[in-house]
Enzyme design. Structure first.
Site, PDB file in Angstrom:
ATOM      1  N   CYS A  80       0.835  -1.196   0.000  1.00 46.00           N
ATOM      2  CA  CYS A  80       0.000   0.000   0.000  1.00 46.00           C
ATOM      3  C   CYS A  80       0.875   1.254   0.000  1.00 46.00           C
ATOM      4  O   CYS A  80       1.891   1.321   0.706  1.00 46.00           O
ATOM      5  CB  CYS A  80      -0.918  -0.008   1.216  1.00 46.00           C
ATOM      6  SG  CYS A  80      -2.026   1.418   1.294  1.00 46.00           S
ATOM      7  N   CYS A  84       0.143   5.140   6.811  1.00 42.66           N
ATOM      8  CA  CYS A  84      -0.482   4.913   8.124  1.00 42.66           C
ATOM      9  C   CYS A  84       0.575   4.326   9.058  1.00 42.66           C
ATOM     10  O   CYS A  84       1.110   3.239   8.799  1.00 42.66           O
ATOM     11  CB  CYS A  84      -1.660   3.974   7.998  1.00 42.66           C
ATOM     12  SG  CYS A  84      -2.888   4.474   6.760  1.00 42.66           S
ATOM     13  N   CYS A  87       0.508   0.592  10.383  1.00 44.87           N
ATOM     14  CA  CYS A  87       0.170  -0.505   9.470  1.00 44.87           C
ATOM     15  C   CYS A  87       1.399  -1.140   8.829  1.00 44.87           C
ATOM     16  O   CYS A  87       2.208  -0.465   8.175  1.00 44.87           O
ATOM     17  CB  CYS A  87      -0.771   0.009   8.378  1.00 44.87           C
ATOM     18  SG  CYS A  87      -1.371  -1.318   7.313  1.00 44.87           S
ATOM     19  N   CYS A 124     -15.818 -10.422   6.154  1.00 45.09           N
ATOM     20  CA  CYS A 124     -15.214  -9.144   5.787  1.00 45.09           C
ATOM     21  C   CYS A 124     -13.963  -9.380   4.950  1.00 45.09           C
ATOM     22  O   CYS A 124     -13.143 -10.241   5.288  1.00 45.09           O
ATOM     23  CB  CYS A 124     -14.845  -8.355   7.043  1.00 45.09           C
ATOM     24  SG  CYS A 124     -16.216  -8.141   8.201  1.00 45.09           S
ATOM     25  N   CYS A 157     -18.890  -7.592   4.049  1.00 43.73           N
ATOM     26  CA  CYS A 157     -18.280  -6.288   4.260  1.00 43.73           C
ATOM     27  C   CYS A 157     -16.951  -6.248   3.520  1.00 43.73           C
ATOM     28  O   CYS A 157     -16.275  -7.271   3.392  1.00 43.73           O
ATOM     29  CB  CYS A 157     -18.068  -6.067   5.768  1.00 43.73           C
ATOM     30  SG  CYS A 157     -17.233  -4.526   6.209  1.00 43.73           S
ATOM     31  N   CYS A 217     -19.372   1.080   8.544  1.00 40.79           N
ATOM     32  CA  CYS A 217     -18.593   0.555   9.665  1.00 40.79           C
ATOM     33  C   CYS A 217     -17.389   1.480   9.821  1.00 40.79           C
ATOM     34  O   CYS A 217     -16.517   1.517   8.953  1.00 40.79           O
ATOM     35  CB  CYS A 217     -18.154  -0.880   9.365  1.00 40.79           C
ATOM     36  SG  CYS A 217     -17.038  -1.601  10.594  1.00 40.79           S
ATOM     37  N   ARG A 289     -17.919  -2.911  18.024  1.00 36.41           N
ATOM     38  CA  ARG A 289     -17.136  -4.082  17.610  1.00 36.41           C
ATOM     39  C   ARG A 289     -15.794  -4.112  18.340  1.00 36.41           C
ATOM     40  O   ARG A 289     -14.942  -3.251  18.131  1.00 36.41           O
ATOM     41  CB  ARG A 289     -16.921  -4.013  16.096  1.00 36.41           C
ATOM     42  CG  ARG A 289     -16.502  -5.299  15.434  1.00 36.41           C
ATOM     43  CD  ARG A 289     -16.477  -5.125  13.916  1.00 36.41           C
ATOM     44  NE  ARG A 289     -17.744  -4.669  13.368  1.00 36.41           N
ATOM     45  CZ  ARG A 289     -18.811  -5.451  13.183  1.00 36.41           C
ATOM     46  NH1 ARG A 289     -18.759  -6.728  13.512  1.00 36.41           N
ATOM     47  NH2 ARG A 289     -19.930  -4.944  12.679  1.00 36.41           N
TER      48      ARG A 289
END
Length: 377
Positions: A80, A84, A87, A124, A157, A217, A289
């Site tokens: 990616c 972030c 991550c 998901c 999801c 979400c 969650r």
């Protein structure tokens, strides 16, 4: 000399009142006009009183014996371009996570079948992308994944990075139930965590998802180095959306070697519990969650989170890049505490958004009587 004997026989009304009285009124009204000071006062209240109040609100909107079981699969790992700082999938950091191509359809469907057989009702799928620009064939494959999983009677999801309104519309048409796009933290602290995507870009994707009729979400991560004010700011941000998100994930940072936050201290459990309880009061109809980091909590701490209003977990073999509690352990824990799994589309807010599609499949045997009741609620 017997003057005090009559007093001893009087009922002790004051003691009983203190044992059953909450100092603040318990309101379960759904509001979109919270201010930060109100939420801060809730967050700062004595912890046991906060949990009691949250538990009371929870019972006005949810069956406290039900927990939604969700399973997550990484359909495209690493590489990616975002930065972030938590991550391991960012291409900017040297981490144990290695980049891979988008999975083929069959292994994803097989994973969904396994999840359903083990009691999960939401499946998901996550892809480590900034957005879907230039990924037409990959997006078409994901749309087919959505159709196949939805055809199994599961909620489905995805989290695929930023979406355009047209991409959100196509996902809805394919049968997508929910889209995950976390805000991560408060607007004020956010630039300390991510610089390659703005807070408003995240909100734009959430708007596109909501406008397409897909359940939102969106939650955050604790342990990024944020303050209590930032946790309150995150809850305030989602509480003032036109619709509260259908689910609010609360993640505890799992530090990963090679990321800028690898040496962060774990968030104190009491902060996690306060965040869950405050979110339950402010977002009364939302599923809260308990997400990444749950495996670091012992059973009693997890159950206290359920008491405070958490009513969904990820279960199975793995999260995206971090450990997950396995199905058998989670089902055994739930059995010990009298908890059971939600059925697909049992949450009324989700069922209402799914109305037309669920109506078309009524009577096929794919969905339960509980789901039908949610549609009609």
């Amino acid at each position: 000399m017997f003057r005090f004997s009559r007093l001893a026989q009087l009922p002790c009304r004051t003691t009983r009142s203190l044992a059953t009285h909450a100092s603040q009124p318990v309101s379960a009204a759904i509001r979109n006009d919270w201010d930060k000071q109100e939420i801060q006062r809730i967050y700062d209240s004595p912890l046991l009183e906060l949990v009691f109040r949250a538990a009371s609100v929870h019972r006005q909107h949810h069956d406290p014996s039900k927990i939604q079981l969700c399973t997550l699969i990484n359909i495209k790992t690493g590489g990616c371009t975002e930065d972030c700082s938590y991550c391991s999938q960012s291409s900017r950091y040297s981490t144990p996570t290695k980049a891979s191509r988008l999975l083929d359809l069959e292994p994803v469907i097989e994973a969904a079948r396994k999840a359903k057989a083990n009691g999960s009702t939401r499946f998901c799928m996550g892809a480590a992308w900034r957005d879907l620009a230039g990924r037409k064939r990959g997006f078409e494959r994901i749309l087919e994944m959505v159709r196949e999983v939805r055809g199994m009677g599961m909620e489905v999801c995805t989290t695929l990075g930023m979406l355009s309104p047209e991409q959100a519309r196509q996902l809805k048409e394919a049968g997508l139930t929910a889209y995950n796009h976390n805000l991560d933290t408060s607007r004020e602290f956010y630039p300390q965590v991510i610089t390659t995507r703005s807070y408003d870009e995240r909100l734009d994707t959430i708007s596109a998802v909501r406008d397409a009729g897909i359940s939102v979400c969106s939650g955050g991560i604790l342990g990024l180095g944020e303050s209590d004010d930032d946790r309150v700011g995150l809850i305030w941000e989602v509480s003032n959306m036109p619709e509260h998100p259908e689910s609010f994930p609360v993640n505890a940072l799992v530090p990963i070697e090679g990321t800028p936050l690898a040496n962060n201290e774990p968030v104190p459990y009491q902060k996690l519990l306060r965040t869950i309880a405050t979110a339950r009061i402010v977002l009364p109809a939302t599923i809260i969650r308990l997400a990444a980091g749950r495996q670091t909590l012992d059973e009693s701490k997890q159950v206290m989170c359920f008491l405070a209003g958490a009513n969904a977990i990820f279960t199975g073999e793995q999260m995206l890049t971090t450990p997950c509690s396995p199905w058998d352990e989670d089902k055994a824990m739930m059995s010990r505490w009298g908890l059971k799994g939600m059925q697909s589309f049992e949450q009324s807010n989700v069922a209402r958004k799914e109305g037309t599609m669920l109506d078309a499949q009524r009577g096929t045997g794919v969905y339960s009587d509980v789901t039908q009741a949610a549609i009609e609620a």
